[in-house]
Structure formats: structure tokens, C-alpha cells
Design an enzyme around this catalytic site. Sequence first.
Site, PDB file in Angstrom:
ATOM      1  N   CYS A  46       1.629  -4.733 -10.213  1.00 51.36           N
ATOM      2  CA  CYS A  46       2.654  -5.334 -11.075  1.00 51.36           C
ATOM      3  C   CYS A  46       2.188  -6.701 -11.585  1.00 51.36           C
ATOM      4  CB  CYS A  46       3.947  -5.486 -10.265  1.00 51.36           C
ATOM      5  SG  CYS A  46       5.299  -6.250 -11.178  1.00 51.36           S
ATOM      6  N   GLU A  95       0.827  -1.212   0.000  1.00 48.03           N
ATOM      7  CA  GLU A  95       0.000   0.000   0.000  1.00 48.03           C
ATOM      8  C   GLU A  95       0.862   1.263   0.000  1.00 48.03           C
ATOM      9  OE1 GLU A  95      -2.907  -0.304  -0.803  1.00 48.03           O
ATOM     10  OE2 GLU A  95      -3.345  -2.369  -0.260  1.00 48.03           O
TER      11      GLU A  95
END
Length: 205
Positions: free
Chosen positions: A172, A162
Amino acid sequence: MNKYLVFLLLLLVSCQSKIDKSTLVGIQPYNDFPKDKTDTIAKVISEFYELKTVILPEIQLPKNAFIQVKSARYRADSLIKIQRRSKVDSLDFILGLTHQDISVTKKGSDGKVKAPASKYTDWGIMGLAYCPGNSCIVSTFRIKHPDKEKHFSRLKKVAVHEFGHNLGLPHCPDKSCVMTDAVESVATIDNAQLALCKSCASKLK
């Protein structure tokens, strides 16, 4: 270079938050959040991103973030906004920690609530952050595990993930990268490493 590509490049640059060893992150525990977990997150964020952290005095979760649609929860987006407004100027970022359940409205790429709306209007999550941003929230409610080491591993990965969003890192595609999308499963977090892939690491340099 076409206008669309220029826009994407500008968006990417604007989403990056520059940090260095003087960057200060406030770790904000809520409602009797365990000290050992608070200390762990302060340390892992400091060491992982090579910056400074400070543990703030414990406070109560704000009542105006409370919601009870499917169950008693706190809106993660509201908590982020409240933290951002209350952040003192000496802090560059603030990371909240709670053991309460948190939620958000989950939307699709079209900006509309995902279907079925009854499921996603108030969707329970492990953490939330925006890019760009200087405020994020992490909850232990959905990462519980009877094995303490496993639980702490999840907590560290979610916090690093986060905060990575606050620094401008998107999700990703590399499933071993800590920035991978959890895709609604805690198992994804378990399979990821507490590390950035080469592509994500290069974006912070």
C-alpha cells in the site's frame, strides 16, 4: 472496456482469498520459537482478521531450505512451498514463525535479479508471502530491539502484513498502513500502524 483492463480486474479478483469466522490458520513455530511470541501472533492474527487460529506442534526447520551464500540462512520461498505441501486439509492457511535468518532472491519489475546481484541474489528479509497464497513465513532475526514492547510491535506488524498478502492485499502507498512496503528498512515498520487503511480494509470486505 479494453482487454488489458479486463485482465487487471480478473487478476485482482483471483488474488483475493475469502475469509470468515470459520477460516482456520495454523501457526507453525520452528526450532524453539518462544511460546509467548507464538501465542501473541496466534492472538493478533485471530483478532485482526476475525478468524480462527490454532498453534501447531513445534518442528525443526527443514534442512533442504538451508542455504549459506553470504551467511547461514533459510530460503523463505522454499519454506513457503514446504509448508504449503505439508498443510493438512483442515487448515486454510499456515503461518510459520522462526528466529533464524531467512532470505529470498530479490527481483525487479523486469523479472531479473536486482543489481548488484551480489547483494540481492540472497537477500535477508523479515517475512515473505505470495498473492494468492495459503502459506507465509515470518522471522524475528531482523526485527530485534532491546525494548520488548517495540520488538513485539514489529513482530505483530510483520505477521499481519505477510498474512495480508496471502489474503490478496498488495503493498500500500499509505505509509501509515500496515500493508506499506518496508522498502528495505525496519524503520518503515516502526512508523506504520497496526491497522489497515480504508482502501485496504475495503478490499477484504
